[in-house]
Design a protein around this motif. Structure first.
Motif, PDB file in Angstrom:
ATOM      1  N   ARG A 310       0.828  -1.208   0.000  1.00 59.49           N
ATOM      2  CA  ARG A 310       0.000   0.000   0.000  1.00 59.49           C
ATOM      3  C   ARG A 310       0.863   1.260   0.000  1.00 59.49           C
ATOM      4  N   ARG A 311       1.974   1.224   0.746  1.00 59.64           N
ATOM      5  CA  ARG A 311       2.884   2.374   0.736  1.00 59.64           C
ATOM      6  C   ARG A 311       3.503   2.569  -0.644  1.00 59.64           C
ATOM      7  N   ILE A 312       3.879   1.457  -1.281  1.00 54.58           N
ATOM      8  CA  ILE A 312       4.432   1.542  -2.631  1.00 54.58           C
ATOM      9  C   ILE A 312       3.416   2.179  -3.577  1.00 54.58           C
ATOM     10  N   VAL A 313       2.166   1.754  -3.478  1.00 56.00           N
ATOM     11  CA  VAL A 313       1.122   2.301  -4.347  1.00 56.00           C
ATOM     12  C   VAL A 313       0.961   3.795  -4.098  1.00 56.00           C
ATOM     13  N   ARG A 314       0.907   4.203  -2.834  1.00 59.64           N
ATOM     14  CA  ARG A 314       0.751   5.633  -2.529  1.00 59.64           C
ATOM     15  C   ARG A 314       1.910   6.449  -3.102  1.00 59.64           C
ATOM     16  N   ASP A 315       3.125   5.957  -2.886  1.00 57.51           N
ATOM     17  CA  ASP A 315       4.303   6.687  -3.375  1.00 57.51           C
ATOM     18  C   ASP A 315       4.327   6.749  -4.899  1.00 57.51           C
ATOM     19  N   GLU A 316       4.023   5.627  -5.535  1.00 57.69           N
ATOM     20  CA  GLU A 316       4.065   5.569  -6.993  1.00 57.69           C
ATOM     21  C   GLU A 316       2.980   6.446  -7.615  1.00 57.69           C
ATOM     22  N   VAL A 317       1.820   6.486  -6.987  1.00 53.61           N
ATOM     23  CA  VAL A 317       0.742   7.337  -7.493  1.00 53.61           C
ATOM     24  C   VAL A 317       1.155   8.801  -7.423  1.00 53.61           C
ATOM     25  N   ALA A 318       1.763   9.202  -6.290  1.00 50.93           N
ATOM     26  CA  ALA A 318       2.189  10.599  -6.137  1.00 50.93           C
ATOM     27  C   ALA A 318       3.242  10.966  -7.180  1.00 50.93           C
ATOM     28  N   VAL A 319       4.205  10.074  -7.398  1.00 51.43           N
ATOM     29  CA  VAL A 319       5.260  10.341  -8.381  1.00 51.43           C
ATOM     30  C   VAL A 319       4.682  10.394  -9.790  1.00 51.43           C
ATOM     31  N   PHE A 320       3.806   9.449 -10.092  1.00 51.48           N
ATOM     32  CA  PHE A 320       3.228   9.374 -11.438  1.00 51.48           C
ATOM     33  C   PHE A 320       2.398  10.614 -11.753  1.00 51.48           C
ATOM     34  N   LEU A 321       1.538  11.009 -10.807  1.00 55.96           N
ATOM     35  CA  LEU A 321       0.672  12.157 -11.065  1.00 55.96           C
ATOM     36  C   LEU A 321       1.488  13.440 -11.177  1.00 55.96           C
ATOM     37  N   GLY A 322       2.537  13.565 -10.334  1.00 54.36           N
ATOM     38  CA  GLY A 322       3.392  14.744 -10.441  1.00 54.36           C
ATOM     39  C   GLY A 322       4.090  14.806 -11.780  1.00 54.36           C
ATOM     40  N   ALA A 323       4.631  13.666 -12.221  1.00 54.67           N
ATOM     41  CA  ALA A 323       5.311  13.621 -13.523  1.00 54.67           C
ATOM     42  C   ALA A 323       4.328  13.863 -14.662  1.00 54.67           C
ATOM     43  N   ALA A 324       3.116  13.338 -14.519  1.00 55.88           N
ATOM     44  CA  ALA A 324       2.113  13.518 -15.570  1.00 55.88           C
ATOM     45  C   ALA A 324       1.723  14.988 -15.703  1.00 55.88           C
ATOM     46  N   ARG A 325       1.562  15.658 -14.554  1.00 56.65           N
ATOM     47  CA  ARG A 325       1.211  17.074 -14.608  1.00 56.65           C
ATOM     48  C   ARG A 325       2.346  17.903 -15.206  1.00 56.65           C
ATOM     49  N   ALA A 326       3.590  17.552 -14.832  1.00 62.37           N
ATOM     50  CA  ALA A 326       4.738  18.271 -15.388  1.00 62.37           C
ATOM     51  C   ALA A 326       4.858  18.019 -16.885  1.00 62.37           C
ATOM     52  N   ALA A 327       4.617  16.772 -17.283  1.00 63.95           N
ATOM     53  CA  ALA A 327       4.718  16.435 -18.704  1.00 63.95           C
ATOM     54  C   ALA A 327       3.644  17.138 -19.516  1.00 63.95           C
ATOM     55  N   ALA A 328       2.507  17.390 -18.893  1.00 63.72           N
ATOM     56  CA  ALA A 328       1.407  18.027 -19.616  1.00 63.72           C
ATOM     57  C   ALA A 328       1.748  19.443 -20.050  1.00 63.72           C
ATOM     58  N   VAL A 329       2.635  20.127 -19.280  1.00 61.59           N
ATOM     59  CA  VAL A 329       2.994  21.496 -19.628  1.00 61.59           C
ATOM     60  C   VAL A 329       4.137  21.536 -20.633  1.00 61.59           C
ATOM     61  N   ALA A 330       4.871  20.412 -20.777  1.00 66.69           N
ATOM     62  CA  ALA A 330       6.047  20.389 -21.642  1.00 66.69           C
ATOM     63  C   ALA A 330       5.741  20.781 -23.094  1.00 66.69           C
ATOM     64  N   PRO A 331       4.681  20.252 -23.727  1.00 69.34           N
ATOM     65  CA  PRO A 331       4.395  20.659 -25.109  1.00 69.34           C
ATOM     66  C   PRO A 331       4.165  22.164 -25.253  1.00 69.34           C
ATOM     67  N   THR A 332       3.556  22.781 -24.219  1.00 70.35           N
ATOM     68  CA  THR A 332       3.345  24.225 -24.267  1.00 70.35           C
ATOM     69  C   THR A 332       4.676  24.971 -24.196  1.00 70.35           C
ATOM     70  N   VAL A 333       5.591  24.457 -23.349  1.00 69.96           N
ATOM     71  CA  VAL A 333       6.924  25.073 -23.247  1.00 69.96           C
ATOM     72  C   VAL A 333       7.661  24.943 -24.578  1.00 69.96           C
ATOM     73  N   VAL A 334       7.588  23.767 -25.187  1.00 73.99           N
ATOM     74  CA  VAL A 334       8.242  23.556 -26.490  1.00 73.99           C
ATOM     75  C   VAL A 334       7.642  24.489 -27.539  1.00 73.99           C
ATOM     76  N   ALA A 335       6.315  24.609 -27.535  1.00 82.98           N
ATOM     77  CA  ALA A 335       5.655  25.497 -28.502  1.00 82.98           C
ATOM     78  C   ALA A 335       6.063  26.946 -28.282  1.00 82.98           C
ATOM     79  N   LEU A 336       6.207  27.365 -26.999  1.00 82.22           N
ATOM     80  CA  LEU A 336       6.636  28.728 -26.700  1.00 82.22           C
ATOM     81  C   LEU A 336       8.047  28.983 -27.221  1.00 82.22           C
TER      82      LEU A 336
END
Length: 440
Positions: A310-336
């Motif tokens: 359960r701890r692994i799942v919690r940690d992995e979810v936090a890392v995944f969602l953080g990376a996903a949110r950061a990745a979502a802005v990357a195309p906008t940065v590239v376009a800028l």
């Protein structure tokens, strides 16, 4: 469980449902996990309530269960909770028997089926693939495998309590799928006196029998009746839509009248074995319903391992969602940056036209200076927006960049599509992923 039996989908019906869900209004990506104790639809939707409504109606139509009745048995997870659920499923935390490893293969099959039929996109691909990686990590780093054995192992433990040591029994395995394969392997390790594998396709039965560690042979399904009389233990897990073994069929081969004890293990969904066989003397039957208590026993055996997962799942979810949110802005940065580069090139070209007398050395120095100025001006805000984007609500920063710099909305989308095509070519035997899914 009766409701789950009616809702279960396999084979061509599963492929049909996969395409119909993917074609449903508000649904952009789809994968379906259908196992012996779960039917789950993972989907990327642009409207939550519209997507849930459409998928529910399709499940109702495919199962023949009235929507009002079906809705009471559905559960829905959205966004972060959907990711958490997918990771927990992959680790075996949501299984009937906690920690069972079969779900990893079943999840991988769902991913590959969606990939083969074109219903898997960027978001769902990422979630499911990471779920498989998290599942592998959990099984590798914790004792979750010991906390909960597979359904087959638990079922055979129940059989041992009824029949005695398995090295004394003649076992008949009906079916040649993954669950049947696990049954043959477990019986072989236990030293079963004899194993007979019956299947509609004889070649598959023969391959399975050849893999057994105990004496084993294969027969065609048409020879099933002849094997019933000699079998002490019958394990059935086929894809049949109707009953494979009935009380009358067993009674005709001596069950209930010859004084012998028999144990039947039904791991199929829908059921292969008629519950009425319990009325025969000396015959015991265990189905998926009877194995539910094994989950509580597993948690009592390995609470520390379960909590570690359960701890692994919690940690992995936090890392995944953080990376996903950061990745979502990357195309906008590239376009800028791309837009800034276009402006620089246009101004340099204009300068060359106005000052044709500039020599190559001066033109080169001016070009490098202008580019450095633009890079330095953009560096701090683009780095900072990536950091801010990793927090909940970070997608608003990408929106702000697009608005402030008047970026063409199609530019970031084109960058994202190109990036996904590149990553998809690199995918090997991984499996699935996704950022916004409805797990049902």
């Amino acid at each position: 469980m009766a409701m789950l039996e009616r809702a279960a989908v396999t084979g061509d019906d599963l492929v049909k449902l996969l395409h119909e869900v993917n074609d449903c209004a508000h649904v952009g990506e789809t994968a379906i996990v259908s196992t012996c104790n779960r039917v789950e639809v993972y989907a990327v939707v642009d409207k939550f309530h519209g997507g849930v409504s459409g998928i529910s109606e399709l499940l109702s139509r495919h199962s023949g269960i009235p929507l009002d009745d079906l809705s009471r048995h559905l559960y829905v997870h959205y966004e972060d909770r959907a990711v958490q659920h997918a990771f927990a499923v992959a680790c075996g935390l949501e299984s009937m028997v906690v920690g069972e490893g079969q779900i990893l293969g079943q999840l991988r099959q769902a991913f590959r089926l969606a990939q083969e039929h074109g219903t898997l996109g960027r978001e769902l691909h990422d979630v499911l693939q990471q779920a498989l990686r998290v599942g592998k990590r959990a099984h590798h780093e914790t004792g979750i495998d010991k906390a909960g054995a597979s359904l087959v192992s638990v079922g055979l433990e129940v059989a041992t309590a009824h029949l005695g040591p398995l090295d004394r029994v003649r076992a008949l395995v009906v079916g040649a799928g993954s669950m049947s394969g696990l049954a043959v392997a477990t019986l072989g390790r236990a030293g079963a006196r004899e194993i007979v594998v019956a299947n509609r396709t004889f070649e598959r039965a023969a391959r399975l029998a050849d893999s057994a560690a105990s004496p084993a042979r294969a027969v065609e399904l048409s020879a099933l009746d002849a094997e019933l009389a000699a079998a002490d233990l019958i394990v059935s897990c086929t894809g049949a839509t109707g009953l494979v073994l009935t009380a009358d069929r067993l009674a005709a081969r001596g069950a209930g009248a010859d004084g012998r004890r028999r144990f039947l293990l039904d791991l199929a969904l829908p059921h292969d074995i008629d519950p009425a066989v319990r009325r025969l003397d000396g015959v015991e039957l265990a189905g998926l319903d009877d194995l539910r208590t094994a989950q509580e026993a597993a948690e009592a055996i390995g609470p520390e391992a379960v909590e570690a997962v359960r701890r692994i799942v919690r940690d992995e979810v936090a890392v995944f969602l953080g990376a996903a949110r950061a990745a979502a802005v990357a195309p906008t940065v590239v376009a800028l940056r791309s837009k800034a580069a276009e402006v620089v090139e246009a101004e340099l070209s204009r300068l060359t036209g106005r000052l044709p007398e500039l020599d190559d050395r001066a033109r080169k120095e001016i070009t490098q200076t202008v580019r450095r100025v633009v890079d330095k001006l953009l560096h701090a805000p683009t780095v900072r927006v990536k950091e801010l984007a990793s927090a909940p609500g970070g997608d608003t920063y990408a929106d702000a960049l697009r608005e402030l710099f008047d970026l063409d909305p199609k530019a970031p989308e084109a960058v994202a599509r190109a990036d996904f095509r590149s990553e998809a070519r690199d995918v090997g035997d991984g499996a699935p992923t996704e950022r916004e899914g409805g797990a049902r």
